[in-house]
Every structure is written in C-alpha cells, then in structure tokens.
Design a protein around this motif. Structure first.
Motif, PDB file in Angstrom:
ATOM      1  N   ALA A 221      35.828   8.906 -59.922  1.00  0.00           N
ATOM      2  CA  ALA A 221      34.497   9.512 -59.815  1.00  0.00           C
ATOM      3  C   ALA A 221      34.474  10.579 -58.733  1.00  0.00           C
ATOM      4  CB  ALA A 221      33.460   8.430 -59.537  1.00  0.00           C
ATOM      5  N   GLN A 222      35.141  10.332 -57.631  1.00  0.00           N
ATOM      6  CA  GLN A 222      35.176  11.310 -56.548  1.00  0.00           C
ATOM      7  C   GLN A 222      35.897  12.584 -56.960  1.00  0.00           C
ATOM      8  OE1 GLN A 222      36.975   9.288 -53.239  1.00  0.00           O
ATOM      9  NE2 GLN A 222      35.285   7.845 -52.977  1.00  0.00           N
TER      10      GLN A 222
ATOM     11  N   ASP B  12      33.706  14.511 -59.467  1.00  0.00           N
ATOM     12  CA  ASP B  12      32.609  15.171 -58.743  1.00  0.00           C
ATOM     13  C   ASP B  12      33.126  16.410 -58.007  1.00  0.00           C
ATOM     14  OD1 ASP B  12      30.796  13.310 -59.595  1.00  0.00           O
ATOM     15  OD2 ASP B  12      30.797  12.132 -57.742  1.00  0.00           O
TER      16      ASP B  12
ATOM     17  N   VAL C 294      33.725  19.270 -60.554  1.00  0.00           N
ATOM     18  CA  VAL C 294      32.461  19.871 -60.984  1.00  0.00           C
ATOM     19  C   VAL C 294      31.866  20.730 -59.875  1.00  0.00           C
ATOM     20  CG1 VAL C 294      30.077  19.357 -61.646  1.00  0.00           C
ATOM     21  CG2 VAL C 294      31.961  18.071 -62.675  1.00  0.00           C
ATOM     22  N   ARG C 295      31.915  20.220 -58.636  1.00  0.00           N
ATOM     23  CA  ARG C 295      31.357  20.979 -57.515  1.00  0.00           C
ATOM     24  C   ARG C 295      32.112  22.281 -57.285  1.00  0.00           C
ATOM     25  NH1 ARG C 295      32.793  20.914 -52.247  1.00  0.00           N
ATOM     26  NH2 ARG C 295      33.923  18.945 -52.420  1.00  0.00           N
TER      27      ARG C 295
ATOM     28  N   THR D  55      30.688  15.615 -67.029  1.00  0.00           N
ATOM     29  CA  THR D  55      31.334  16.794 -66.443  1.00  0.00           C
ATOM     30  C   THR D  55      31.340  18.034 -67.332  1.00  0.00           C
ATOM     31  OG1 THR D  55      33.509  16.098 -67.287  1.00  0.00           O
ATOM     32  CG2 THR D  55      32.914  15.355 -65.077  1.00  0.00           C
TER      33      THR D  55
END
Length: 342
Positions: A197-198, A201, A204-205, A227
């Motif tokens: 998950a990290q 994320d 995506v960021r 995503t």
C-alpha cells in the motif's frame, strides 16, 4: 490530454523465424500524460512481455515481429519509434524519457555499489550532472520516496535495505530524470500488504507530482481500483477488453474480465468465496480456432465462439473481443453482485 505513448499492432514471438511461437498478438493502446493504465491478466497472458517489448528489453530469442511503439517527443519533433530505434537511441531513452520499475528490486540494483551512487549515475548519464551535484540529487530523491535519514542511507549497499526500502530506491532511480512514461511491472509482488500500500501510494503521488503517464502491469484488481484510470485486460497474448476502471468493474463486457473480478481475493474479505476460473491459459503457439477463452467460458457457444478468430471491437471509449458480447448485454450482461467488487 496529450498522448505520450502510442502502441499499434505490437506482436512478439519467440524462436527462429522458421518456427516462431507467438507470445503477444496485435496489441494496441494509448497513454496520455498524467494517466495511469493498468495491464491485467493471469500469469502467461503476455503482460510482462508487452511491457518489456516497449523498451526493447525482451529476453534473448524473443523479438518484436510487427507493430510500432511511438514515443511522442516534446515540441515539433517527430515521434520516435522504439521498435526500430537503434541500441544507442534506446539507451538514451531508457531512464530519461521512459523508465521501468521491475518486480524484484534486487535484480535492478548492483550489490557492489552504494544505493546513492546508483541513483546519482542516472543523473550523470542522462543529464550530464557533476558528481557532487548528482550525489545531492540522489539524497533528495531518497528523501522524496520516503527513505528516512537519506543522507546516511545513500552511502549504504542494497543488502542493508529492507525489501520495501529497496523498491523505494528503485523508484527513486526510475524517477531521477522525471520521465514522461513510467512502466511498473508488478512492483509490489514480493512485498507484504502494508508495504504494498505504501509503494502504490508513493507511485500515485509521484505520478501526480510529475504529471507522467504510468503503465501498471499487475494481476491484482484491487491494486487497479485504487491507482489507475483505465485498464486493458489481456488473455493468451491478446487484448480482450479495455475501458475506464469504474465502467469495466461495474459492467464487464468480456466473460474473462467478469471471471477475473469474481476470482478476486477481496471477495473473501467480504465473506464471499472467490470463484476460481476453471482450466488454464492456452499454451503459446497453440491457440484454438476461435475465441482463446472459449474452453473456460461459461457463456461459450460453438457458433460463433469456436468457428473463427474474434476481432477487437471498439464502441466509444470501450473495446471488447467477444463474439457474444452484444447478445450477453441484451440478456442482462455480465454484471456481478455488488459484494464481488474489488
């Protein structure tokens, strides 16, 4: 949005010319700046071969046999076809305009060189940055991808990093030159769910921050839901469905897509047993005469499913390769119960 990558009719085969075994057949898609496209399917569907073919990274004995991969250049410069590009041109493109994150970060990192040096080398090779400035950039990148104490950890070797930290370092290398396109091939496969998950994320960021296009190769539909904007479903080396993530999840047009959604492990989290897809993907070079999914499909009919190859038909923003798709939609479609949604 502007297209940054255009793939048309891409086909890949293994073996000598006289005995080629097709692996990928006539794959076409577009990637726009700031867009994330997922390439999904079971193991053996051709996802990774497609991704490797985009950058000329196919293993020995495997080659592109047809099609084009056009990288659109900024300004008025003509597109660059990566299929016909020479070795030196591809070396300049890889890491600079198009970058790739692989499944196994240890295979992407040199165990005898510090992590900081390896990231700095990308800046030096592609941007001509001086040694000291490149070293500072490497520290900044490690910090940007969430590595604590980046100044100290830049001097460490890959084996001292955890799996999640190594993947973050590989992502830092991939993003060093702010590429127009990022290809992520199963980037979280070997990581536990929390680290997965990290990492997702983070991808995506960083994609949002840089405005780059991303091709995410995965078999995990739960990952796609959180995503990606669009998804393309592959089966037996062919695209069988493409469309917006929400549209396809809510109303799959191909029986294989519906079967993948019904088999998603997320169903078990909601107390519903995932529905396994019977059978296996056809072996490369041994396609049935009609639809490649017909032997595993609950909706197959001898005519038209088994009589002739099925073409990919585009309707608006959706594409589907199913001879019975229109008929199935008239009969209520392939919509799944709400509890089966990833």
């Amino acid at each position: 949005m502007t297209h940054v990558l255009e793939v048309d009719g891409l086909s890949v085969a293994a073996g000598p010319a006289a005995r080629r075994v097709p692996l990928v057949h006539d794959v076409s898609f577009r990637l726009r700046a700031g867009e994330a496209l997922a390439l999904v399917g079971e193991s053996g569907s051709g996802k990774s071969m497609t991704a490797l073919a985009l950058l000329g990274l196919l293993p020995r004995g495997v080659a592109v046999t047809a099609g084009s991969v056009r990288l659109l250049e900024p300004g008025d410069r003509p597109p660059l076809d990566l299929v016909t590009a020479g070795t030196r041109t591809l070396a300049d493109v890889r890491g600079r305009r198009v970058a790739m994150v692989f499944q196994d970060p240890m295979a992407s990192l040199n165990p005898s060189i510090t992590v900081g040096e390896q990231i700095a080398e990308v800046h030096r090779r592609h941007l001509g940055t001086g040694r000291a400035a490149a070293a500072r950039q490497a520290v900044d990148l490690l910090g940007a991808v969430g590595i604590k104490e980046p100044g100290r950890r830049a001097g460490d070797y890959p084996h001292t990093f955890s799996g999640g930290m190594r993947q973050r370092a590989v992502i830092a290398m991939a993003l060093a030159c702010e590429p127009a396109v990022l290809i992520a091939d199963e980037p979280t496969t070997a990581l536990d769910v929390t680290i997965q998950a990290q990492i997702l994320d983070l991808l995506v960021r960083m994609q949002d921050d840089l405005g780059m296009a991303m091709l995410l190769v995965t078999h995990d539909l739960g990952v796609v839901a959180g995503t990606c904007h669009r998804l393309a479903v592959m089966y037996a080396g062919r695209l069988v469905e493409e469309g917006g993530v929400g549209e396809v999840f809510d109303d799959p047009a191909h029986p294989y897509t519906a079967a993948l959604l019904a088999a998603a492990p997320e169903n078990a989290m909601r107390g519903h047993k995932p529905q396994a897809i019977p059978g296996t993907v056809p072996a490369p070079g041994e396609p049935p005469p009609g639809c490649a999914f017909s032997s595993r499909c609950a909706h197959t009919r001898p005519d038209p499913c088994d009589t002739a190859p099925v073409e990919l038909v585009r309707t608006g923003a959706r594409s589907v390769r199913c001879a019975r798709s229109a008929d199935l939609h008239r009969r209520g479609g392939l919509r799944r119960p709400a509890e089966a949604t990833p």
